[in-house]
Design an enzyme around this catalytic site. Structure first.
Site, short mmCIF file in Angstrom:
data_model
loop_
_atom_site.label_atom_id
_atom_site.label_comp_id
_atom_site.label_asym_id
_atom_site.label_seq_id
_atom_site.Cartn_x
_atom_site.Cartn_y
_atom_site.Cartn_z
CD1 TRP A 1 -1.78 -2.34 1.97
CD2 TRP A 1 -2.72 -1.66 0.07
NE1 TRP A 1 -2.62 -3.33 1.53
CE2 TRP A 1 -3.21 -2.95 0.38
CE3 TRP A 1 -3.17 -1.03 -1.09
CZ2 TRP A 1 -4.14 -3.61 -0.44
CZ3 TRP A 1 -4.09 -1.68 -1.90
CH2 TRP A 1 -4.56 -2.96 -1.57
CG ASP B 1 -2.77 4.35 4.45
OD1 ASP B 1 -3.74 4.17 5.20
OD2 ASP B 1 -2.58 3.70 3.40
CE LYS C 1 -7.67 -2.94 6.14
NZ LYS C 1 -7.53 -4.08 5.27
#
Lengths: 356, 356
Positions: free
Chosen positions: B102, B169, B193
Site C-alpha cells: 500500500w 495512512d 478495519k
C-alpha cells in the site's frame, strides 16, 4: 411508528424488500454465519454479488459485451471530474448542456480539464425548460447532458443526435424509463435514487472510447481503464451499497424490468400532474412538455393556504415534500419504489383544498 | 449457522452491537418510520449522525479545533491521489517511506504529481522490517508513511521526527493504540478495519496546511478545503457506512476508548506471538521488533502439516486465516472487534500441533 409516504428527492424510498433483505444480510449473510459487513470483498460470496450486480445492469439495459459496468465510490460529483479527465483530449473541447444545478456542476469541473462550450442553457429562465435547438459536431470530444433535473422537475424526453460521444448523467432517472441505452457511450448515476442507497455510483461505459486523450500519468483511481481491468475491484468497493443496489435491481427485474417501472411511473406522474393542472391552488415551475416523471416540483398559488396545506400533508403521513432550498415550494419525487398509493394520499390532500 | 471466529484482514469483524443496531436502522431509523437508507442526507436525523461522527473522532484522538474530520467516498486509494494533489507544491517534492504494497501504491500515485524521494524501503527484504535510518528535512513538502502493513504483519512502533508535514495512512491500525495524534498533520484511513464497513474513508486534517501548493483549478471533489467548507457534505456522503462507523466508534468510546482497545489488542497479540515463538511449526515473516499488533502474518515450517492444520482451524470455526496472495501462509488479523476468545481458539489449535 407506521411507515410514511416518502417523497424524498434522494436518498429516497427503496423497495421494502431491499430494506428487509439487506438488514438480514448484516446479521447473517447468505447463512454463512458472518455479517455482510465483516467479509472480505475478495470472498466468493461477495465476488458473486459484484459479478451479478454488473451483469444485471447489462441485462436490464439490453447492452452487449462492448459495454462495461463499474460500481465506484465518491459519488456522481467524482464523475464530474472523471468524465473530462478520461474523455477530453489534451487541448480538446467538450459540449455541455446546462439544464440545472448538477449540469452546471459538471460544467464547472470540466472547465478545469479543457475547453467547454455550453451548447444550450435555460439558466436565464431559472431552468424551467430543456433547451432543444443546438447542434453538436465532431469537433467536440463528447457531449454531456443531464437526463433529469431533480430540483426544477424537468426531464429530457428525447436525446439529440450528436456527431461525437454521448455522455449522460442519469443519476435521478436511471432505470425509470425505456431508452435505447446503446446510443450512449458513457452513462453514470449516483445510486441514491432508483438503484440503491447512497455511497456508490454506477458507471456504464463503452470500452472502445477509452485511452484516446493523450493524457499521461493519470491517477489510477480516476482512470476508468484501471477499474475495468480489475472488474470493478480496483480497490475495496463500497460493499454494502453495492449489495443493496443489487437487491434493488433484482426487485426491478422481478417486477417487469424497466418497462414495468416506466408504466408505473407514468401512471403515478399522470395522477399528480392531472391534479396540479385541474387544481387552481397549485402549478409547476416548468413548462409542460419537459415535465419530469420522477420529480414533480410545484408551488402553491395562494401563500395564505400554505400553512394549512403543510399541516394537512404532514397529518396524512407524507414525508419529504418540501422543495429544494433554491426553489422553495414543493417537490414530490415519484421514484420507482414509491407506490401509487402514496400519490393517491397526496392527491387526496390536494383535492381537499380544491373543494375548499 | 453459529457465529465464526473471524480473522479476516478487511473488511473485517466489527462489534456485534454494530451489526444489530445498523440492521435495525435499515428497518426503522431512530423510530421515525423510515429506513436509514431512504432519508435525505440533509435531514436533521442524518446531519446529527455526521456531526457526531466527526466530533467523536476528535474526542477519541484528543484533537482540538485546529483539526477537521472528513468522511469521504472513494477509498484510501483515492487518498493516494488527494494527498499529493493537496499538499505537494507545484514543482515541489515529497518524502515517502516504502513499507509494503500500500505504501508503494501511494508512492506510485504521488509520482504523478511531482518528485517523490523514497527515504527508506524494505522492499528488497520482502518488506520484512520497517526502515528506521532516514532523515526528512524541510526541503520536502511532506513525509508520508503507512503505520501498519497488513500483508507483511509489520507496524511502525514509533514515528520519526521530521522537518516537514507528517502524513500517515492508518487504514489498518487506526484506533488500535494510543498515539500523540497531534504530531500528524494529515491522517487517513479506509474505514473497513477498525472503524466501520467498506465504503467510507476517514480523513483527519490540520486546517492550516491547506491552500499552499500554488495548484490552480483543482477538481472540487479532490480538494479537502471544499469538503471542509461543506462540513463533509460537499456531495451526498456514503450514508450507511458513515452511520455504521459512528456506531463502531461509539462502541469504542463506551469500552475504554483507544486505551481500552490497546490493552485488549496487546493481550491478543501477546497470546498469539507467544504461541508462534514457542511452537516450532510456526514462524512470522517479519523481524520481531516490527511485529504488528493488528495482523499476525505467519507461515508453517513443515508443509506436510499444512493440510492437517488447515482442516483443524476450519473445523474449529475459524474464518479468514489465509494469508495474502502475495505472501501465502497465514494471517490472523486481530482488529479491535475480535474477542480474545477467538485467539484462544486459534492458539489451542496451534498447540495441538505442537504436542503432535
Amino acid at each position: 411508528m407506521s411507515k410514511k409516504h416518502n417523497f424524498s428527492a434522494g436518498p429516497c424510498i427503496l423497495p421494502q424488500e431491499v430494506f428487509e433483505k439487506s438488514a438480514q444480510a448484516i446479521l447473517d449473510f447468505n447463512g454463512i454465519g458472518l455479517s455482510l459487513l465483516e467479509i472480505s470483498h475478495r470472498s466468493k460470496d461477495f465476488v458473486a454479488v459484484m459479478d451479478e450486480a454488473r451483469a444485471i445492469v447489462k441485462r436490464l439495459m439490453n447492452l452487449g459485451d462492448d459495454y462495461e459496468v463499474l460500481y465506484l465510490g465518491g459519488g456522481a460529483s467524482l464523475q464530474f471530474a472523471m468524465v473530462p479527465y478520461n474523455l477530453m483530449k489534451v487541448g480538446g473541447k467538450a459540449a455541455y448542456l446546462d439544464t440545472g444545478t448538477w449540469a452546471a456542476g459538471a460544467i464547472k469541473e470540466a472547465k478545469k480539464v479543457g475547453t467547454v462550450d455550453v451548447v444550450g442553457s435555460s439558466k436565464e429562465e431559472n431552468y424551467s425548460f430543456i433547451p432543444k435547438d443546438y447542434k453538436v459536431g465532431s469537433e467536440y470530444d463528447y457531449f454531456h447532458c443531464t437526463s433529469n433535473n431533480t430540483i426544477y422537475g424537468t426531464q429530457m424526453k428525447s436525446f439529440p443526435e450528436v456527431d461525437t460521444l454521448m455522455v449522460c448523467d442519469m443519476s435521478s432517472d436511471i432505470f425509470s424509463r425505456q431508452l435505447d441505452f446503446s446510443k450512449f457511450d458513457l452513462i453514470y448515476a449516483g445510486a441514491q435514487k432508483n438503484m440503491g442507497p447512497a455511497g456508490v455510483t454506477l458507471v456504464v461505459i463503452k470500452k472502445e472510447i477509452l485511452g484516446k486523450t493523450g493524457r499521461e500519468n493519470m491517477f489510477s483511481i480516476l482512470d476508468y481503464s484501471q477499474h475495468i481491468a480489475k472488474e470493478s475491484m480496483y480497490n475495496t468497493p463500497p460493499v454494502f451499497p453495492v449489495y443493496a443496489s443489487l437487491l434493488t435491481l433484482q426487485h426491478l427485474e422481478n417486477n417487469g424490468g424497466i418497462a414495468g417501472a416506466e408504466a408505473r411511473n407514468e401512471a403515478k406522474a399522470k395522477l399528480l400532474y392531472d391534479e396540479i393542472d385541474s387544481n387552481p391552488l397549485f402549478e409547476t415551475f416548468c413548462v409542460k412538455e419537459d415535465r419530469s416523471l420522477m420529480n414533480v416540483s410545484f408551488k402553491i398559488t395562494d401563500e395564505n393556504k400554505k400553512e394549512e396545506f403543510d399541516n394537512a400533508w404532514k397529518a396524512a403521513g407524507i414525508s419529504g415534500l418540501n422543495g429544494h432550498r433554491s426553489l422553495v415550494g414543493y417537490r414530490a419525487s415519484l421514484y420507482n419504489a414509491l407506490p401509487i398509493e402514496s400519490v393517491h394520499v397526496l392527491v387526496d390532500v390536494m383535492k381537499s383544498f380544491n373543494k375548499n
